[in-house]
Write a protein that holds these residues in place. Structure first.
Motif, PDB file in Angstrom:
ATOM      1  N   HIS A   1     -38.339 -30.397 -11.526  1.00  0.00           N
ATOM      2  CA  HIS A   1     -37.760 -31.730 -10.586  1.00  0.00           C
ATOM      3  C   HIS A   1     -37.094 -32.779 -11.334  1.00  0.00           C
ATOM      4  CE1 HIS A   1     -38.747 -35.494  -8.436  1.00  0.00           C
ATOM      5  NE2 HIS A   1     -37.967 -34.905  -7.700  1.00  0.00           N
ATOM      6  N   VAL A   2     -37.576 -32.922 -12.402  1.00  0.00           N
ATOM      7  CA  VAL A   2     -36.845 -34.005 -13.204  1.00  0.00           C
ATOM      8  C   VAL A   2     -35.588 -33.502 -13.603  1.00  0.00           C
ATOM      9  CG1 VAL A   2     -36.937 -35.304 -15.607  1.00  0.00           C
ATOM     10  CG2 VAL A   2     -39.381 -34.964 -14.145  1.00  0.00           C
ATOM     11  N   ILE A   3     -35.301 -32.269 -14.116  1.00  0.00           N
ATOM     12  CA  ILE A   3     -34.099 -31.911 -14.650  1.00  0.00           C
ATOM     13  C   ILE A   3     -33.222 -31.788 -13.606  1.00  0.00           C
ATOM     14  CG2 ILE A   3     -34.879 -30.937 -16.964  1.00  0.00           C
ATOM     15  CD1 ILE A   3     -34.593 -28.220 -15.828  1.00  0.00           C
ATOM     16  N   ARG A   4     -33.615 -31.475 -12.407  1.00  0.00           N
ATOM     17  CA  ARG A   4     -32.762 -31.258 -10.931  1.00  0.00           C
ATOM     18  C   ARG A   4     -32.167 -32.693 -10.594  1.00  0.00           C
ATOM     19  NH1 ARG A   4     -36.671 -27.642  -9.208  1.00  0.00           N
ATOM     20  NH2 ARG A   4     -37.605 -29.288  -7.900  1.00  0.00           N
ATOM     21  N   GLU A   5     -32.977 -33.898 -11.139  1.00  0.00           N
ATOM     22  CA  GLU A   5     -32.642 -35.082 -10.819  1.00  0.00           C
ATOM     23  C   GLU A   5     -31.769 -35.721 -11.805  1.00  0.00           C
ATOM     24  OE1 GLU A   5     -33.410 -36.875  -7.709  1.00  0.00           O
ATOM     25  OE2 GLU A   5     -34.050 -34.776  -6.958  1.00  0.00           O
TER      26      GLU A   5
ATOM     27  N   ILE B   1     -48.029 -33.694 -27.761  1.00  0.00           N
ATOM     28  CA  ILE B   1     -46.454 -33.739 -27.437  1.00  0.00           C
ATOM     29  C   ILE B   1     -45.886 -32.380 -27.307  1.00  0.00           C
ATOM     30  CG2 ILE B   1     -44.355 -33.978 -28.434  1.00  0.00           C
ATOM     31  CD1 ILE B   1     -45.319 -36.647 -29.927  1.00  0.00           C
ATOM     32  N   TYR B   2     -44.998 -32.146 -26.417  1.00  0.00           N
ATOM     33  CA  TYR B   2     -44.281 -30.796 -26.233  1.00  0.00           C
ATOM     34  C   TYR B   2     -42.642 -31.105 -25.969  1.00  0.00           C
ATOM     35  CZ  TYR B   2     -48.573 -28.828 -24.745  1.00  0.00           C
ATOM     36  OH  TYR B   2     -49.955 -28.326 -24.726  1.00  0.00           O
ATOM     37  N   ILE B   3     -41.874 -30.506 -26.726  1.00  0.00           N
ATOM     38  CA  ILE B   3     -40.620 -30.665 -26.483  1.00  0.00           C
ATOM     39  C   ILE B   3     -39.993 -29.315 -26.222  1.00  0.00           C
ATOM     40  CG2 ILE B   3     -38.457 -31.339 -27.729  1.00  0.00           C
ATOM     41  CD1 ILE B   3     -40.153 -32.890 -29.817  1.00  0.00           C
ATOM     42  N   MET B   4     -39.003 -29.481 -25.295  1.00  0.00           N
ATOM     43  CA  MET B   4     -38.335 -28.179 -24.767  1.00  0.00           C
ATOM     44  C   MET B   4     -36.839 -28.642 -24.383  1.00  0.00           C
ATOM     45  SD  MET B   4     -41.448 -26.971 -21.989  1.00  0.00           S
ATOM     46  CE  MET B   4     -41.867 -28.669 -21.662  1.00  0.00           C
ATOM     47  N   LYS B   5     -36.096 -27.488 -24.553  1.00  0.00           N
ATOM     48  CA  LYS B   5     -34.706 -27.506 -24.079  1.00  0.00           C
ATOM     49  C   LYS B   5     -34.632 -27.321 -22.564  1.00  0.00           C
ATOM     50  CE  LYS B   5     -32.285 -25.856 -28.132  1.00  0.00           C
ATOM     51  NZ  LYS B   5     -31.403 -24.771 -28.744  1.00  0.00           N
ATOM     52  N   LYS B   6     -33.697 -27.995 -21.877  1.00  0.00           N
ATOM     53  CA  LYS B   6     -33.595 -27.847 -20.609  1.00  0.00           C
ATOM     54  C   LYS B   6     -33.447 -26.196 -20.071  1.00  0.00           C
ATOM     55  CE  LYS B   6     -29.380 -28.201 -19.095  1.00  0.00           C
ATOM     56  NZ  LYS B   6     -27.962 -28.597 -18.674  1.00  0.00           N
ATOM     57  N   GLU B   7     -32.734 -25.495 -20.924  1.00  0.00           N
ATOM     58  CA  GLU B   7     -32.698 -24.170 -20.481  1.00  0.00           C
ATOM     59  C   GLU B   7     -33.811 -23.419 -20.477  1.00  0.00           C
ATOM     60  OE1 GLU B   7     -28.877 -25.862 -21.991  1.00  0.00           O
ATOM     61  OE2 GLU B   7     -30.992 -25.636 -22.962  1.00  0.00           O
ATOM     62  N   LEU B   8     -35.001 -23.665 -21.096  1.00  0.00           N
ATOM     63  CA  LEU B   8     -36.121 -22.988 -21.089  1.00  0.00           C
ATOM     64  C   LEU B   8     -36.938 -23.487 -19.783  1.00  0.00           C
ATOM     65  CD1 LEU B   8     -37.902 -21.074 -23.136  1.00  0.00           C
ATOM     66  CD2 LEU B   8     -38.985 -23.276 -23.694  1.00  0.00           C
TER      67      LEU B   8
ATOM     68  N   SER C   1     -29.355 -35.505 -15.430  1.00  0.00           N
ATOM     69  CA  SER C   1     -28.644 -34.678 -16.385  1.00  0.00           C
ATOM     70  C   SER C   1     -29.207 -34.969 -17.908  1.00  0.00           C
ATOM     71  CB  SER C   1     -27.349 -34.868 -16.397  1.00  0.00           C
ATOM     72  OG  SER C   1     -26.571 -34.272 -17.267  1.00  0.00           O
ATOM     73  N   ILE C   2     -29.935 -34.084 -18.466  1.00  0.00           N
ATOM     74  CA  ILE C   2     -30.372 -34.033 -19.759  1.00  0.00           C
ATOM     75  C   ILE C   2     -30.398 -32.927 -20.542  1.00  0.00           C
ATOM     76  CG2 ILE C   2     -32.195 -35.936 -19.472  1.00  0.00           C
ATOM     77  CD1 ILE C   2     -34.167 -34.036 -18.957  1.00  0.00           C
ATOM     78  N   ASP C   3     -30.607 -32.900 -21.989  1.00  0.00           N
ATOM     79  CA  ASP C   3     -30.640 -31.740 -22.604  1.00  0.00           C
ATOM     80  C   ASP C   3     -31.877 -31.316 -23.219  1.00  0.00           C
ATOM     81  OD1 ASP C   3     -27.721 -31.524 -22.770  1.00  0.00           O
ATOM     82  OD2 ASP C   3     -27.868 -33.459 -23.998  1.00  0.00           O
ATOM     83  N   ILE C   4     -32.641 -32.233 -23.612  1.00  0.00           N
ATOM     84  CA  ILE C   4     -34.075 -32.126 -24.239  1.00  0.00           C
ATOM     85  C   ILE C   4     -35.119 -32.763 -23.439  1.00  0.00           C
ATOM     86  CG2 ILE C   4     -35.479 -32.151 -26.344  1.00  0.00           C
ATOM     87  CD1 ILE C   4     -32.825 -31.629 -27.637  1.00  0.00           C
ATOM     88  N   VAL C   5     -36.301 -32.338 -23.203  1.00  0.00           N
ATOM     89  CA  VAL C   5     -37.418 -33.190 -22.506  1.00  0.00           C
ATOM     90  C   VAL C   5     -38.580 -33.104 -23.537  1.00  0.00           C
ATOM     91  CG1 VAL C   5     -39.256 -32.985 -20.731  1.00  0.00           C
ATOM     92  CG2 VAL C   5     -36.918 -32.436 -20.183  1.00  0.00           C
ATOM     93  N   VAL C   6     -39.064 -34.315 -23.711  1.00  0.00           N
ATOM     94  CA  VAL C   6     -40.262 -34.562 -24.541  1.00  0.00           C
ATOM     95  C   VAL C   6     -41.416 -34.984 -23.549  1.00  0.00           C
ATOM     96  CG1 VAL C   6     -41.336 -35.862 -26.182  1.00  0.00           C
ATOM     97  CG2 VAL C   6     -38.893 -35.356 -26.535  1.00  0.00           C
ATOM     98  N   VAL C   7     -42.443 -34.279 -23.753  1.00  0.00           N
ATOM     99  CA  VAL C   7     -43.701 -34.440 -22.721  1.00  0.00           C
ATOM    100  C   VAL C   7     -44.365 -35.247 -23.251  1.00  0.00           C
ATOM    101  CG1 VAL C   7     -45.345 -33.540 -21.047  1.00  0.00           C
ATOM    102  CG2 VAL C   7     -43.062 -32.213 -21.438  1.00  0.00           C
TER     103      VAL C   7
ATOM    104  N   ILE D   1     -25.733 -41.024 -26.428  1.00  0.00           N
ATOM    105  CA  ILE D   1     -25.691 -40.311 -27.430  1.00  0.00           C
ATOM    106  C   ILE D   1     -25.328 -38.854 -27.203  1.00  0.00           C
ATOM    107  CG2 ILE D   1     -27.071 -41.609 -28.812  1.00  0.00           C
ATOM    108  CD1 ILE D   1     -29.424 -39.753 -28.463  1.00  0.00           C
ATOM    109  N   GLU D   2     -24.634 -37.905 -27.971  1.00  0.00           N
ATOM    110  CA  GLU D   2     -24.241 -36.744 -27.738  1.00  0.00           C
ATOM    111  C   GLU D   2     -25.424 -35.928 -27.025  1.00  0.00           C
ATOM    112  OE1 GLU D   2     -22.333 -32.794 -29.726  1.00  0.00           O
ATOM    113  OE2 GLU D   2     -22.408 -34.920 -30.678  1.00  0.00           O
ATOM    114  N   THR D   3     -26.637 -35.804 -27.656  1.00  0.00           N
ATOM    115  CA  THR D   3     -27.827 -35.037 -26.922  1.00  0.00           C
ATOM    116  C   THR D   3     -28.726 -36.045 -26.410  1.00  0.00           C
ATOM    117  OG1 THR D   3     -27.514 -33.534 -28.764  1.00  0.00           O
ATOM    118  CG2 THR D   3     -29.763 -33.704 -27.305  1.00  0.00           C
ATOM    119  N   LYS D   4     -28.885 -35.675 -24.862  1.00  0.00           N
ATOM    120  CA  LYS D   4     -29.600 -36.737 -24.086  1.00  0.00           C
ATOM    121  C   LYS D   4     -31.072 -36.206 -24.211  1.00  0.00           C
ATOM    122  CE  LYS D   4     -25.691 -37.570 -21.282  1.00  0.00           C
ATOM    123  NZ  LYS D   4     -25.198 -37.388 -19.896  1.00  0.00           N
ATOM    124  N   ILE D   5     -32.034 -36.925 -24.794  1.00  0.00           N
ATOM    125  CA  ILE D   5     -33.405 -36.714 -24.876  1.00  0.00           C
ATOM    126  C   ILE D   5     -34.157 -37.566 -24.040  1.00  0.00           C
ATOM    127  CG2 ILE D   5     -35.218 -36.231 -26.629  1.00  0.00           C
ATOM    128  CD1 ILE D   5     -33.205 -36.256 -28.763  1.00  0.00           C
TER     129      ILE D   5
END
Length: 223
Positions: A96-100, A168-175, A102-108, A9-13
């Protein structure tokens, strides 16, 4: 990582379940059995029911956690040992995760908050996207005050503050890249009741186990 096939999908979550091996409060907390299954399994199984996550993984350095997580169908990203110490932060392992990957949004999804309705993850993601948020946290409005500062005011006369409960926490990759846990457009997703509970010690573990038992009994009775 074979879960990447879902990321079309367009946004990778990406859902991330952080689970290091060490725990001072409760030994082997993340894999300790609670109401019939390892604690981490509750977060894995609820992530599997999400329709909006592109995929999810468990971040750990521990071989036993890896074995149990994979047995429940989770993908595992092995984190470096220095990200599994008492001093390591959740933010550092997310970097570390976002270096490994390619994603847009992380849900912890922290294993220590195992009580979640089947729709909670997708409700939070939907709110996050609809509000064009940079970050979102579940929690509740807390009216606690330090003794000596509240002048015996009634609770109903106190505005209180939003306390993030760790569910639950959700964050953009840029943050995450900027090294910020929260910032920009912040969204608060209020939870009321058992989903607020987080396990930090043996008493919490006992309480949450009883709440899980009640939740499943109510589900079986369609209550």
């Amino acid at each position: 990582y074979y879960f990447l096939f879902r990321m079309s999908i367009e946004t990778k979550i990406l859902g991330v379940i952080p689970a290091r091996g060490g725990s001072k409060g409760i030994k082997n907390k993340n894999i300790k059995t609670i109401f019939g299954k390892p604690l981490i399994a509750w977060s894995i199984e609820i992530a599997q029911k999400s329709k909006l996550l592109s995929g999810f993984l468990v971040s750990t350095e521990d071989k036993e956690i890896t074995k149990i997580a994979t047995s429940y169908g989770a993908n595992v990203l092995t984190r470096p040992k220095h990200l599994a110490t008492d001093e390591a932060t959740t933010l550092s392992l997310l970097q570390h995760v976002i270096r490994e990957i390619s994603i847009d949004i992380v849900v912890v999804l922290q294993p220590t908050s195992p009580i979640r309705s089947e729709s909670l993850i997708d409700q939070c993601i939907t709110r996050f996207i609809d509000k064009s948020a940079d970050c979102l946290a579940t929690g509740y409005y807390c009216k606690s005050k330090e003794y000596g500062t509240h002048n015996n005011r009634r609770r109903q006369d106190t505005k209180g503050f939003f306390y993030d409960d760790g569910n639950i926490y959700i964050m953009k990759k840029e943050l995450i890249e900027a090294g910020e846990w929260a910032g920009g457009t912040m969204e608060r997703f209020e939870l009321v009741g058992s989903e607020n509970y987080e396990i930090d010690n043996d008493l919490d573990f006992f309480i949450v186990e009883k709440l899980l038992e009640r939740q499943l009994k109510n589900k079986a009775l369609n209550l």
